[in-house]
Motif scaffolding. Structure first.
Motif, mmCIF file in Angstrom:
data_model
loop_
_atom_site.group_PDB
_atom_site.id
_atom_site.type_symbol
_atom_site.label_atom_id
_atom_site.label_comp_id
_atom_site.label_asym_id
_atom_site.label_seq_id
_atom_site.Cartn_x
_atom_site.Cartn_y
_atom_site.Cartn_z
ATOM 1 N N HIS A 1 0.812 -1.220 0.000
ATOM 2 C CA HIS A 1 0.000 0.000 0.000
ATOM 3 C C HIS A 1 0.847 1.273 0.000
ATOM 4 N N ASN A 2 2.014 1.226 0.567
ATOM 5 C CA ASN A 2 2.853 2.421 0.647
ATOM 6 C C ASN A 2 4.101 2.330 -0.237
ATOM 7 N N SER A 3 4.071 1.395 -1.181
ATOM 8 C CA SER A 3 5.225 1.258 -2.074
ATOM 9 C C SER A 3 5.286 2.437 -3.042
ATOM 10 N N THR A 4 6.501 2.810 -3.433
ATOM 11 C CA THR A 4 6.699 3.948 -4.334
ATOM 12 C C THR A 4 7.695 3.572 -5.427
ATOM 13 N N VAL A 5 7.681 4.359 -6.490
ATOM 14 C CA VAL A 5 8.621 4.170 -7.602
ATOM 15 C C VAL A 5 9.259 5.520 -7.920
ATOM 16 N N GLN A 6 10.586 5.547 -8.012
ATOM 17 C CA GLN A 6 11.314 6.755 -8.394
ATOM 18 C C GLN A 6 11.334 6.855 -9.920
ATOM 19 N N PHE A 7 11.258 8.090 -10.435
ATOM 20 C CA PHE A 7 11.374 8.281 -11.879
ATOM 21 C C PHE A 7 11.910 9.672 -12.160
ATOM 22 N N ASN A 8 12.381 9.839 -13.384
ATOM 23 C CA ASN A 8 12.954 11.126 -13.796
ATOM 24 C C ASN A 8 12.068 11.765 -14.840
ATOM 25 N N PHE A 9 11.778 13.040 -14.659
ATOM 26 C CA PHE A 9 10.973 13.777 -15.633
ATOM 27 C C PHE A 9 11.639 15.110 -15.903
ATOM 28 N N GLU A 10 12.019 15.321 -17.162
ATOM 29 C CA GLU A 10 12.642 16.571 -17.590
ATOM 30 C C GLU A 10 13.835 16.938 -16.706
ATOM 31 N N GLY A 11 14.653 15.907 -16.387
ATOM 32 C CA GLY A 11 15.878 16.144 -15.652
ATOM 33 C C GLY A 11 15.747 16.213 -14.149
ATOM 34 N N CYS A 12 14.530 16.063 -13.615
ATOM 35 C CA CYS A 12 14.324 16.108 -12.167
ATOM 36 C C CYS A 12 13.777 14.770 -11.676
ATOM 37 N N ASN A 13 14.121 14.416 -10.452
ATOM 38 C CA ASN A 13 13.652 13.158 -9.879
ATOM 39 C C ASN A 13 12.358 13.354 -9.093
ATOM 40 N N PHE A 14 11.444 12.406 -9.280
ATOM 41 C CA PHE A 14 10.157 12.437 -8.589
ATOM 42 C C PHE A 14 9.825 11.033 -8.098
ATOM 43 N N GLU A 15 8.737 10.955 -7.344
ATOM 44 C CA GLU A 15 8.318 9.682 -6.757
ATOM 45 C C GLU A 15 6.805 9.523 -6.930
ATOM 46 N N LEU A 16 6.394 8.333 -7.373
ATOM 47 C CA LEU A 16 4.963 8.024 -7.505
ATOM 48 C C LEU A 16 4.598 6.892 -6.551
ATOM 49 N N GLY A 17 3.414 6.996 -5.962
ATOM 50 C CA GLY A 17 2.869 5.921 -5.148
ATOM 51 C C GLY A 17 1.405 5.715 -5.473
ATOM 52 N N HIS A 18 0.783 4.766 -4.826
ATOM 53 C CA HIS A 18 -0.650 4.562 -5.007
ATOM 54 C C HIS A 18 -1.390 5.853 -4.630
ATOM 55 N N GLY A 19 -2.323 6.246 -5.472
ATOM 56 C CA GLY A 19 -3.093 7.463 -5.201
ATOM 57 C C GLY A 19 -2.501 8.715 -5.794
ATOM 58 N N ALA A 20 -1.352 8.588 -6.455
ATOM 59 C CA ALA A 20 -0.735 9.765 -7.077
ATOM 60 C C ALA A 20 -1.612 10.280 -8.216
ATOM 61 N N VAL A 21 -1.824 11.590 -8.246
ATOM 62 C CA VAL A 21 -2.604 12.213 -9.319
ATOM 63 C C VAL A 21 -1.692 12.410 -10.525
#
Length: 807
Positions: free
Chosen positions: A327-347
């Motif tokens: 339920h609280n797992s997340t995935v790191q990703f890069n968008f336009e040169g910046c790092n972000f994180e997505l999890g369940h419920g991310a808009v």
């Protein structure tokens, strides 16, 4: 009668093919011509390919013409080849909002004779105009074609449910909150096939835009119509939107003379109803609906907890069956040169879209004022979230710009991306690849938040498994938060530059603020300016060249426009309906299977039968466009039938557009299985639960199964328009007897079914069904009127019209 572009193209295709058929039968092909005037608004083809840039609107419109040039040329041919057909070009707005703000007259004046305005349309949300006091409802595209040719509509006289509104809405409540509350309530009451009429003193507290929002979502609560009688507020709206004052005064006099001008505070004017239900507007609270159905209302204060409950709940309308340790797992990703994180419920999608809400200045200006306060407080929206603003008419942009809030909306990413239905119908365009990869890698339940009217599975975007309907201000709020897992009362939206926590209540505009801006900037002049040039403003449309022949010259190389096989081999003589013998079950469904499940409108998956067909014709995935744009080609649409990636078929243990081919035991794509059955000469049926065919008035949800060889559907109940479409195609709608269903009868769907069709038929008669197991039971044949039986004897409504015209 109104048509929109997705239903307009197949209607004109059918008319062109019907002209050919009438000619082949020795008749005059030009008899196939609309008798009832029809307006066709092109509002369903533009997609959100570009966003968050100043030129998004122009880029999306240019790409719309590049993709759809052939379809647009065909429609322009139709407007010249057929009389009484007017085309409102792309870029003009959404059909229902254009009707509300410009086209609707309320009272018709024909050579000095007055009578109430009325309308039917091939979009289920045609009911939006009921908010202005014009009785209108959606019909199936097939039925609409017959109406255009002069055939009357037949229906069983509906019950009329009175919906009494009391009290005043609370200061923070929007019309969106009211309609989502009513939608849940009336689904519980049960109003399928009924008219709903709103009355009571609470109606007087609602603007016409508020009433139109409530009437718009009539299909979501299942009614045929959702009528608000005309009152002085309605008359005031006609003047506010720039209608001719002299005509409006004559309208008012006529309504007074015939007793149709209502005073909602005068209870002596209340009619008698079949049933009365009530809502105290003061009890309505800010809310959303989701994650998979419009009727699943959730108070904003409960959204975080509700979503987290849905995560672990069993797969269903309110469940995703995610293991608790994820339920609280997340995935790191890069968008336009910046790092972000997505999890369940991310808009990942936040869209202010749809005529349901963009027709309402109070919620649109409320969104603009909220955006202004958010920007001034230093709040932002993460750059990977796909934000968009697609108004239902140019008037919206006009008053947002004049009131000074447009620039703040743009700073948060809500630039105008087009004037059309867009994200509401699944034309949401692609998400950034890195976002899709993160969602896929983590098997994340990503979220779309939209101010639309439908959030069925697979409709908004293939990668948003949870989708919530919300008011435009809440769409922005969730975009800023970046997640649905937030309690706005306890958690801040963000931190200001000075380190102060900013809560939603700090930036939410008051009703008095919104009304002051609305009074100043929503004025008659802007409506007149926008609509006086609506038919000529699109230069690309004006430059289109179309053939002038009365019979259409079909291009065998076209993948957009193709002569359909519906009338192949048609003769003047009627064929007696035959018993359906030893049919296999193609698919077995549970409840609430929508027309989006049956005939999706959006993305064509690269591994689908439709994709394989288009690839074989030399197209690349970039050129696939959408299912909705290819409704003029039966070869694509048959392959797209039951192609929704969120389809739940009881024969398969996972979601997806597949089924079991029982003679071989193989699991195949639905189209491929149907083709195997057809080649072996086996008829097919579909088993379903309650509310089969809910959602859009999609004619291809009946045409597609017909082409797959489906002879009948056996369901617990039907949504009105889809049942009508099945009748129109000659597919038998069967309904279980009261108290019975597949479970009580012990049906698995693996049996073979023989449906006995008697020589003499009558409306709603019981017919016998025999199984190869030896079991026998009865079902109701849902041909509800003698007229519908006539269509059935002809093999469908269009065959009936061809024979009528040819003879």
């Amino acid at each position: 009668l109104f048509l929109f572009s997705f239903s307009g193209v197949p209607a004109v295709v059918d008319f062109a093919a019907m002209r050919d058929a009438v000619k082949n039968l020795g008749g005059d092909p030009e008899k196939i011509n609309p008798i009832c005037p029809a307006d066709l608004v092109i509002d369903h083809s533009i997609q959100v390919d570009f966003n968050r840039r100043p030129d998004s609107l122009q880029k999306n419109q240019d790409l719309e013409f590049e993709r759809n040039k052939e379809r647009f040329e065909f429609l322009k041919w139709g407007s010249q080849a057929f009389k009484n057909m007017r085309i409102i070009p792309p870029g003009s707005g959404i059909i229902h909002q254009v009707n509300l703000e410009y086209l609707a007259r309320v009272v018709m004046d024909q050579d000095g004779y007055y009578y109430p305005d009325s309308v039917v349309g091939t979009d289920s949300h045609t009911t939006m105009i009921d908010g202005l006091g014009v009785l209108g409802w959606g019909v199936g595209g097939i039925e609409a074609e017959a109406v255009m040719l002069g055939q009357p509509i037949s229906m069983v006289l509906p019950e009329v449910v009175g919906y009494k509104l009391l009290g005043n809405p609370q200061p923070l409540v929007t019309s969106t909150d009211i309609v989502l509350t009513i939608t849940k309530h009336l689904r519980q009451v049960g109003v399928v096939g009924k008219f709903v009429e709103f009355f009571g003193p609470g109606v007087a507290q609602l603007s016409i835009a508020d009433r139109a929002t409530i009437a718009n979502m009539c299909p979501e609560y299942g009614a045929t119509a959702a009528y608000f009688p005309v009152d002085d507020i309605s008359i005031g709206y006609l003047i506010q939107t720039g209608r001719d004052k002299e005509t409006v005064m004559r309208t008012k006099k006529y309504l007074e003379a015939v007793g149709m001008l209502r005073d909602f505070k005068n209870s002596s004017q209340d009619p008698d109803f079949t049933q009365v239900v009530e809502l105290d507007l003061h009890t309505v609270v800010p809310c959303c609906s989701g994650p998979k159905r419009p009727q699943d209302k959730v108070a904003v204060s409960d959204m975080k907890e509700d979503f987290e409950t849905c995560l672990g709940a069993k797969q269903g309308f309110k469940g995703f069956q995610i293991a608790p340790d994820r339920h609280n797992s997340t995935v790191q990703f890069n968008f336009e040169g910046c790092n972000f994180e997505l999890g369940h419920g991310a808009v990942v999608i936040a869209a202010i879209t749809s005529c349901t809400n963009t027709s309402n200045p109070s919620v649109m200006l409320g969104a603009g004022l909220l955006a202004k306060k958010a920007v001034e407080a230093g709040l932002t929206v993460k750059p990977y979230i796909k934000t968009s603003l697609s108004p239902g008419s140019g008037v919206v942009t006009y008053y947002l710009r004049e009131s000074g809030v447009m620039s703040y909306l743009s700073q948060l990413g809500f630039d105008v991306v087009g004037y059309g239905c867009m994200t509401c119908i699944g034309n949401s365009g692609p998400l950034p690849e890195s976002v899709v990869e993160a969602i896929t890698q983590g098997d994340l339940v990503a979220v779309g938040v939209l101010s639309g009217n439908r959030n069925f599975e697979g409709r908004v975007h293939p990668n948003t498994r949870a989708n919530y309907l919300a008011s435009p201000p809440l769409v922005i709020a969730y975009a800023i938060a970046g997640t649905i897992r937030i309690d706005f009362e306890k958690e801040p939206l963000g931190i200001s530059a000075s380190g102060k926590k900013i809560f939603l209540k700090d930036i939410w505009p008051t009703r008095n603020e919104i009304q002051a801006v609305e009074r100043q900037f929503v004025i008659p002049g802007m409506f007149k300016e926008v609509y006086q040039k609506i038919e000529t403003v699109n230069k690309s449309w004006n430059a289109l060249d179309a053939p002038s022949d009365k019979l259409y010259t079909w291009n065998p190389k076209s993948t957009y426009i193709k002569s359909p096989p519906f009338f192949d081999g048609l003769t003047l003589a009627l064929q007696t309906p035959k018993t359906i013998e030893d049919a296999y079950v193609l698919l077995s469904f549970g409840d609430s299977v929508t027309t989006d499940h049956i005939s999706p409108a959006g993305n064509i998956a690269r591994n689908s039968p439709a994709a394989r067909y288009l690839t074989s014709r030399g197209l690349t995935p970039r050129e696939f466009n959408s299912y909705g744009s290819r409704r003029g080609n039966d070869a694509v649409m048959a392959r797209g039938t039951f192609a929704n990636i969120r389809l739940v078929n009881k024969f398969i243990d996972k979601q997806g557009p597949q089924t079991v081919h029982f003679p071989s035991g193989e699991t195949l794509d639905v189209f491929d299985a149907a083709e195997r059955y057809k080649q072996a000469g086996h008829p097919l049926i579909v088993l379903a639960g309650k509310e089969y065919g809910a959602g859009s008035s999609r004619d291809w949800a009946a045409k597609g199964p017909f082409l797959l060889g489906v002879k009948a559907v056996l369901a617990e109940s039907y949504e009105r328009i889809h049942r009508s479409n099945l009748v129109g195609m000659g597919v038998i709608p069967l309904q279980y007897l009261p108290g019975e269903d597949a479970g009580t009868l012990g049906l698995t769907g693996r049996e073979r079914y023989t449906i006995i069709i008697p020589e003499k038929l009558k409306p709603q008669m019981n017919v016998q069904i025999k199984l190869d197991t030896g079991k026998t039971f009865h079902a109701i044949m849902r041909f509800d009127t003698d007229v519908e039986l006539t269509y059935f004897h002809n093999g469908g409504i269009l065959n009936y019209m061809i024979r009528k015209m040819a003879s």
